[in-house]
Write a protein that holds these residues in place. Structure first.
Motif, PDB file in Angstrom:
ATOM      1  N   SER A  82       7.060   4.044  -8.465  1.00  0.00           N
ATOM      2  CA  SER A  82       7.286   3.467  -7.140  1.00  0.00           C
ATOM      3  C   SER A  82       6.158   2.502  -6.782  1.00  0.00           C
ATOM      4  O   SER A  82       5.085   2.496  -7.397  1.00  0.00           O
ATOM      5  CB  SER A  82       7.351   4.583  -6.095  1.00  0.00           C
ATOM      6  N   ALA A  83       6.411   1.703  -5.748  1.00  0.00           N
ATOM      7  CA  ALA A  83       5.378   0.780  -5.273  1.00  0.00           C
ATOM      8  C   ALA A  83       4.153   1.555  -4.800  1.00  0.00           C
ATOM      9  O   ALA A  83       3.005   1.134  -5.035  1.00  0.00           O
ATOM     10  CB  ALA A  83       5.942  -0.082  -4.145  1.00  0.00           C
ATOM     11  N   LYS A  84       4.372   2.687  -4.168  1.00  0.00           N
ATOM     12  CA  LYS A  84       3.256   3.513  -3.696  1.00  0.00           C
ATOM     13  C   LYS A  84       2.420   4.019  -4.859  1.00  0.00           C
ATOM     14  O   LYS A  84       1.176   3.969  -4.827  1.00  0.00           O
ATOM     15  CB  LYS A  84       3.802   4.685  -2.882  1.00  0.00           C
ATOM     16  N   LYS A  85       3.088   4.514  -5.903  1.00  0.00           N
ATOM     17  CA  LYS A  85       2.351   5.031  -7.065  1.00  0.00           C
ATOM     18  C   LYS A  85       1.664   3.888  -7.825  1.00  0.00           C
ATOM     19  O   LYS A  85       0.545   4.057  -8.319  1.00  0.00           O
ATOM     20  CB  LYS A  85       3.314   5.787  -7.979  1.00  0.00           C
ATOM     21  N   ALA A  86       2.305   2.721  -7.892  1.00  0.00           N
ATOM     22  CA  ALA A  86       1.681   1.568  -8.545  1.00  0.00           C
ATOM     23  C   ALA A  86       0.423   1.143  -7.800  1.00  0.00           C
ATOM     24  O   ALA A  86      -0.611   0.844  -8.418  1.00  0.00           O
ATOM     25  CB  ALA A  86       2.672   0.410  -8.620  1.00  0.00           C
ATOM     26  N   ASP A  87       0.494   1.124  -6.473  1.00  0.00           N
ATOM     27  CA  ASP A  87      -0.680   0.762  -5.676  1.00  0.00           C
ATOM     28  C   ASP A  87      -1.802   1.777  -5.871  1.00  0.00           C
ATOM     29  O   ASP A  87      -2.988   1.414  -5.934  1.00  0.00           O
ATOM     30  CB  ASP A  87      -0.312   0.674  -4.196  1.00  0.00           C
ATOM     31  N   TRP A  88      -1.425   3.049  -5.964  1.00  0.00           N
ATOM     32  CA  TRP A  88      -2.429   4.094  -6.199  1.00  0.00           C
ATOM     33  C   TRP A  88      -3.125   3.871  -7.541  1.00  0.00           C
ATOM     34  O   TRP A  88      -4.351   3.967  -7.641  1.00  0.00           O
ATOM     35  CB  TRP A  88      -1.756   5.469  -6.168  1.00  0.00           C
ATOM     36  N   LEU A  89      -2.353   3.564  -8.566  1.00  0.00           N
ATOM     37  CA  LEU A  89      -2.928   3.339  -9.895  1.00  0.00           C
ATOM     38  C   LEU A  89      -3.845   2.124  -9.892  1.00  0.00           C
ATOM     39  O   LEU A  89      -4.960   2.172 -10.422  1.00  0.00           O
ATOM     40  CB  LEU A  89      -1.812   3.153 -10.919  1.00  0.00           C
ATOM     41  N   ILE A  90      -3.394   1.019  -9.301  1.00  0.00           N
ATOM     42  CA  ILE A  90      -4.214  -0.191  -9.266  1.00  0.00           C
ATOM     43  C   ILE A  90      -5.519   0.075  -8.535  1.00  0.00           C
ATOM     44  O   ILE A  90      -6.602  -0.344  -8.977  1.00  0.00           O
ATOM     45  CB  ILE A  90      -3.434  -1.344  -8.595  1.00  0.00           C
ATOM     46  N   GLY A  91      -5.450   0.805  -7.422  1.00  0.00           N
ATOM     47  CA  GLY A  91      -6.667   1.130  -6.685  1.00  0.00           C
ATOM     48  C   GLY A  91      -7.610   2.018  -7.477  1.00  0.00           C
ATOM     49  O   GLY A  91      -8.835   1.911  -7.351  1.00  0.00           O
TER      50      GLY A  91
END
Length: 333
Positions: A82-91
């Protein structure tokens, strides 16, 4: 492992300043004891990776395996990032847009490879890591092997290909404009350099895939479209076969036609007409894509050899070219 147990074990490893094979064995046993990687455990693994730069080879494999499982397979539906999980990974893995280590870069690519679907932002972020390396000489890509700023070498092409293949999961058959744009940015950064020959091959195939897929043709998988064949050396001889492969789709319709046909000649005629229709759709270069390509090629004031090869490919395979590309085609005629 529970929070208290995790904190104690992580603190113990951090105090030693290094991660040993025995540490990895114990962590693997604790984390996979219940078959799941929790959010707290995932955070603990990142803490360890940041705190201990002295890492055994076993650590990278375990780190990537455990966190890929957490990111890709444990959120419903499984396999979708998900976009939320992708953002978490990038961060978690980046600082100012740059991945912090080779281990984290491998995690990023593995997540893309394992996922059935991920966001455009995640694949663009991955491609940017190669762009940072060749344009600015920074990032974990530069730390692996003997890489030089301003040059695309074979390892970097292989990494780009891994990312592009990976994003070709459920339905992501065509190269996107965002991906094509990053490839152009890389190409601008290495203009005139002695790049590995595989770079030109990948660049031409990928951008052609974007332009032609966006025009409505039925695309093959990315793996077929981008596989390592030296397209540039064979372009004139194989142009017809290349287009035929790109236009080839609709197996069920053909199979149905064969089952129902009573006249072999009529069947072949119908099949040829269908292929011609696919080819005509593939050969169109529609307005948005044509304008983008016309603006993008030679943006830095010069047309590079691989950009020239791309334009020639379009000229030779498109009987009807959008006016936006007309002046450019005349320039390279």
């Amino acid at each position: 492992m529970d929070k208290q147990e995790a904190s104690a074990r992580v603190a113990d490893i951090v105090s030693n300043g290094r991660i040993t094979p025995l540490d990895v064995l114990e962590l693997r046993s604790l984390i996979f004891r219940d078959g799941l990687v929790s959010c707290d455990e995932a955070k603990a693994l990142f803490s360890l990776n940041d705190a201990c730069t002295d890492q055994c080879p076993e650590w990278c494999a375990f780190f990537v395996e455990a966190l890929t499982d957490y990111i890709v397979h444990q959120e419903k539906p499984s396999g979708y990032v998900s976009a939320k999980k992708a953002d978490w990974l990038i961060g978690a893995i980046s600082h100012d847009g740059r991945v912090g280590s080779a281990t984290e870069l491998e995690l990023l690519v593995r997540v893309l490879e394992q996922a059935k679907f991920s966001t455009d932002r995640l694949v663009a972020f991955a491609l940017d890591q190669v762009r940072f390396a060749v344009a600015e000489g920074v990032g974990p890509v530069m730390e692996q092997g003997d890489h030089a700023r301003g040059v695309v070498d074979r390892d970097e092409v292989d990494l780009l290909r891994r990312v592009l293949y990976a994003f070709g999961g459920d339905g992501n058959i065509a190269i996107t404009r965002a991906e094509a744009e990053v490839l152009f940015q890389i190409n601008d950064a290495v203009a005139g350099a002695r790049n590995d020959v595989s770079w030109d091959d990948l660049f031409v195939k990928a951008v052609a895939n974007f332009v032609m897929c966006a025009s409505g043709y039925q695309a093959p998988t990315r793996e077929v479209a981008l596989r390592q064949e030296n397209f540039l050396d064979r372009a004139d001889a194989d142009i017809g076969a290349f287009l035929a492969r790109m236009a080839k789709s609709g197996g069920r319709e053909l199979l149905s036609a064969y089952r129902e046909a009573v006249d072999i000649d009529a069947d072949w005629e119908a099949r040829n007409q269908w292929h011609d229709s696919c080819r005509r759709r593939a050969e169109r270069c529609e307005s948005d894509e044509a304008r983008w390509l016309a603006d993008r090629i030679g943006k830095d004031g010069r047309i590079q050899d691989n950009e020239l090869a791309l334009v020639r490919f379009i000229r030779e395979t498109s009987p009807s070219v959008h006016p936006a590309l007309g002046a450019l085609l005349e320039k390279v005629a």
